[in-house]
Design a protein around this motif. Structure first.
Motif, PDB file in Angstrom:
ATOM      1  N   ASN A  42       0.825  -1.210   0.000  1.00 36.44           N
ATOM      2  CA  ASN A  42       0.000   0.000   0.000  1.00 36.44           C
ATOM      3  C   ASN A  42       0.860   1.262   0.000  1.00 36.44           C
ATOM      4  O   ASN A  42       0.483   2.281  -0.598  1.00 36.44           O
ATOM      5  CB  ASN A  42      -0.961   0.002   1.193  1.00 36.44           C
ATOM      6  CG  ASN A  42      -2.153  -0.923   0.973  1.00 36.44           C
ATOM      7  OD1 ASN A  42      -2.542  -1.179  -0.173  1.00 36.44           O
ATOM      8  ND2 ASN A  42      -2.727  -1.429   2.054  1.00 36.44           N
ATOM      9  N   LEU A  45       1.943   1.715  -3.519  1.00 34.09           N
ATOM     10  CA  LEU A  45       0.845   2.203  -4.343  1.00 34.09           C
ATOM     11  C   LEU A  45       0.532   3.673  -4.089  1.00 34.09           C
ATOM     12  O   LEU A  45      -0.143   4.311  -4.901  1.00 34.09           O
ATOM     13  CB  LEU A  45      -0.401   1.347  -4.122  1.00 34.09           C
ATOM     14  CG  LEU A  45      -0.290  -0.114  -4.589  1.00 34.09           C
ATOM     15  CD1 LEU A  45      -1.546  -0.900  -4.234  1.00 34.09           C
ATOM     16  CD2 LEU A  45      -0.020  -0.201  -6.079  1.00 34.09           C
ATOM     17  N   LEU A 228      -3.996  -0.661  -9.694  1.00 29.90           N
ATOM     18  CA  LEU A 228      -4.525  -0.738  -8.335  1.00 29.90           C
ATOM     19  C   LEU A 228      -4.280   0.542  -7.554  1.00 29.90           C
ATOM     20  O   LEU A 228      -5.026   0.852  -6.622  1.00 29.90           O
ATOM     21  CB  LEU A 228      -3.939  -1.953  -7.609  1.00 29.90           C
ATOM     22  CG  LEU A 228      -4.869  -3.189  -7.654  1.00 29.90           C
ATOM     23  CD1 LEU A 228      -5.032  -3.695  -9.079  1.00 29.90           C
ATOM     24  CD2 LEU A 228      -4.405  -4.272  -6.722  1.00 29.90           C
ATOM     25  N   LEU A 231      -7.318   2.684  -7.502  1.00 27.80           N
ATOM     26  CA  LEU A 231      -8.529   2.152  -6.881  1.00 27.80           C
ATOM     27  C   LEU A 231      -8.554   2.483  -5.392  1.00 27.80           C
ATOM     28  O   LEU A 231      -7.508   2.644  -4.762  1.00 27.80           O
ATOM     29  CB  LEU A 231      -8.585   0.630  -7.046  1.00 27.80           C
ATOM     30  CG  LEU A 231      -8.693   0.078  -8.470  1.00 27.80           C
ATOM     31  CD1 LEU A 231      -8.723  -1.443  -8.406  1.00 27.80           C
ATOM     32  CD2 LEU A 231      -9.922   0.613  -9.176  1.00 27.80           C
ATOM     33  N   VAL A 233      -8.469   1.797  -1.521  1.00 28.44           N
ATOM     34  CA  VAL A 233      -7.719   0.752  -0.824  1.00 28.44           C
ATOM     35  C   VAL A 233      -8.617  -0.431  -0.473  1.00 28.44           C
ATOM     36  O   VAL A 233      -8.219  -1.603  -0.623  1.00 28.44           O
ATOM     37  CB  VAL A 233      -7.065   1.327   0.459  1.00 28.44           C
ATOM     38  CG1 VAL A 233      -6.394   0.218   1.264  1.00 28.44           C
ATOM     39  CG2 VAL A 233      -6.049   2.409   0.100  1.00 28.44           C
ATOM     40  N   ARG A 236      -9.217  -3.086  -3.451  1.00 32.86           N
ATOM     41  CA  ARG A 236      -8.111  -3.674  -4.219  1.00 32.86           C
ATOM     42  C   ARG A 236      -8.109  -5.198  -4.197  1.00 32.86           C
ATOM     43  O   ARG A 236      -7.841  -5.843  -5.217  1.00 32.86           O
ATOM     44  CB  ARG A 236      -6.774  -3.124  -3.703  1.00 32.86           C
ATOM     45  CG  ARG A 236      -6.558  -1.658  -4.062  1.00 32.86           C
ATOM     46  CD  ARG A 236      -5.357  -1.064  -3.362  1.00 32.86           C
ATOM     47  NE  ARG A 236      -5.169   0.336  -3.750  1.00 32.86           N
ATOM     48  CZ  ARG A 236      -4.368   1.182  -3.128  1.00 32.86           C
ATOM     49  NH1 ARG A 236      -3.652   0.776  -2.081  1.00 32.86           N
ATOM     50  NH2 ARG A 236      -4.263   2.433  -3.549  1.00 32.86           N
ATOM     51  N   GLU A 237      -8.405  -5.789  -3.055  1.00 33.56           N
ATOM     52  CA  GLU A 237      -8.318  -7.250  -2.948  1.00 33.56           C
ATOM     53  C   GLU A 237      -9.483  -7.960  -3.634  1.00 33.56           C
ATOM     54  O   GLU A 237      -9.463  -9.192  -3.748  1.00 33.56           O
ATOM     55  CB  GLU A 237      -8.227  -7.665  -1.480  1.00 33.56           C
ATOM     56  CG  GLU A 237      -6.919  -7.210  -0.821  1.00 33.56           C
ATOM     57  CD  GLU A 237      -6.749  -7.755   0.579  1.00 33.56           C
ATOM     58  OE1 GLU A 237      -7.678  -8.467   1.056  1.00 33.56           O
ATOM     59  OE2 GLU A 237      -5.707  -7.484   1.205  1.00 33.56           O
ATOM     60  N   THR A 239     -10.306  -7.168  -6.778  1.00 38.23           N
ATOM     61  CA  THR A 239     -10.132  -6.805  -8.186  1.00 38.23           C
ATOM     62  C   THR A 239      -9.848  -8.026  -9.054  1.00 38.23           C
ATOM     63  O   THR A 239      -8.961  -8.835  -8.754  1.00 38.23           O
ATOM     64  CB  THR A 239      -8.966  -5.800  -8.341  1.00 38.23           C
ATOM     65  OG1 THR A 239      -9.252  -4.643  -7.547  1.00 38.23           O
ATOM     66  CG2 THR A 239      -8.797  -5.396  -9.792  1.00 38.23           C
TER      67      THR A 239
END
Length: 424
Positions: A42, A45, A228, A231, A233, A236-237, A239
């Motif tokens: 993160n 990102l 990502l 997007l 937070v 994200r998982e 996606t």
């Protein structure tokens, strides 16, 4: 980082050697034995693109490229965005066509060109590559005018769009183009035969800029992180990413990104009627058919070169096979999907339409979908106009190329003829 030849484990090379030689012994692909995993995803990102890309690429190249040079190479490569465009509440397109040749391959080709020039010095190099469409333009423009590097591009005569062709057959100087009487697979076969001839490799300093060159593959990892990063937070998982797939380098890069720690939930390999991989994922039988011409011509590949890398990641336990599904989209569905996207207010083209269809066929209510837009719709102007019944204006980059004469030379699909051409 050391890279192994997937066909000859005894051949282990560094990044610089892999970039300069392209293919290994027995036409083997170079690939890391172990993909590095990153922490603090993160935080990565949250960085700007160039800072993040430095941290993503450094583990692969630091033994051959010092930090100062890598910063410079990244600064000269990633000069345009990977832009997320919303299609509807659940689906977005990652537009990868905002570079100089309006195709996703600009990312990898520019990174490879910069790396190769960094390694080459005064050494003469001949880039030999095959294209089913966008690779040719990206490679030609990335290498055009670079000292001591000659480029020869093979493409299937009459099987790519005229505008695609003009993007790379109108350059002169160190760029030469050959229109091969055959399919893209014939072009790939010729390239492989050349690399199997050690005398030819030595004589002309042969290298390849296809997606088989690992430098292009590593650069493509970066835009999955770009996706990502755009997007929320908390989403994200969940996606799911659908990749329009021909030679499978693009999907391979995404799987590497996942292996490095990017929290993509799963992938969809969307192909056209050249459906070798979707069939293989379903029944476990590798059975390529003859290549079929389709609306999404850049994916008209029945023997994808990059699949062994994905297979290796699965077999070595680094990627869970269950996180990959495949779907083949026929011609009528491709056209219908392109119209569906247009009705939603999104102008696209056949390759992205194939990916979108693969996505919506399996997306669940709690998932967020991304499909990759790999080329600007204007690169397939006549096809898009015919399907949508619209007039599509040409971007300036294509309009200028369209006015120029085609400088390509016809060639029979004959290795000896190509060998003579290269040595001349």
């Amino acid at each position: 980082m050391q890279l192994n030849n997937l066909k000859d484990p005894q051949q282990v090379v560094d990044f610089a050697t892999a970039v300069k030689t392209g293919l290994g012994k027995q036409q083997g692909l170079f690939f890391p034995a172990k993909i590095p995993t990153l922490t603090g995803i993160n935080h990565l990102l949250s960085m700007n693109t160039q800072s993040r890309n430095f941290h993503l690429l450094r583990p692969f190249v630091h033994e051959n490229i010092d930090d100062e040079a890598l910063h410079r190479i990244i600064g000269q490569t990633f000069t345009f965005p990977a832009r997320m465009q919303t299609v509807n509440a659940q689906v977005s397109c990652l537009e990868l066509f905002h570079g100089p040749t309006l195709a996703f391959k600009d990312f990898g080709a520019r990174f490879m060109a910069q790396c190769l020039q960094h390694f080459a010095g005064n050494e003469k190099i001949t880039i030999l590559t095959a294209t089913s469409g966008d690779t040719g333009a990206a490679v030609a423009h990335a290498f055009h005018g670079l000292d001591n590097i000659e480029v020869v591009i093979l493409f299937p005569h009459g099987k790519i769009s005229e505008l695609q062709q003009k993007m790379f057959t109108t350059l002169s100087g160190n760029i030469r183009t050959l229109a091969v009487d055959g399919a893209f697979d014939d072009c790939q076969k010729l390239v492989k035969q050349c690399f199997d001839d050690p005398d030819l490799v030595q004589a002309v300093g042969l290298n390849s800029a296809n997606s088989i060159n690992v430098s292009r593959l590593f650069a493509q990892i970066c835009y999955y992180f770009d996706a990502l990063a755009q997007l929320p937070v908390h989403r994200r998982e969940q996606t799911v990413v659908a990749v329009p797939s021909g030679n499978f380098g693009n999907l391979c890069a995404g799987i590497i990104a996942k292996t490095m720690g990017l929290p993509i939930k799963r992938f969809i390999a969307s192909t056209n009627l050249n459906d070798t991989v979707p069939r293989y994922l379903q029944d476990g039988v590798w059975a390529p058919n003859a290549t079929v011409e389709t609306l999404s011509n850049a994916m008209d590949v029945s023997k994808p070169n990059n699949w062994p890398r994905i297979e290796y990641l699965i077999e070595s336990g680094q990627f869970d096979r269950r996180l990959l599904s495949g779907l083949a989209v026929d011609e009528n569905t491709t056209a219908d999907t392109l119209q569906d996207l247009y009705r939603q207010g999104y102008l696209s083209e056949p390759h992205a339409a194939v990916a979108y269809q693969g996505l919506v066929d399996s997306l669940t209510d709690d998932e967020l979908g991304i499909f990759l837009g790999t080329a600007h719709p204007a690169k397939f102007k006549s096809t898009v106009e015919a399907i949508l019944g619209i007039e599509l204006p040409l971007p300036e980059a294509i309009a200028e190329c369209a006015k120029l004469p085609d400088l390509s030379t016809r060639l029979a699909p004959d290795f000896k003829a190509l060998r003579r051409y290269l040595k001349s």
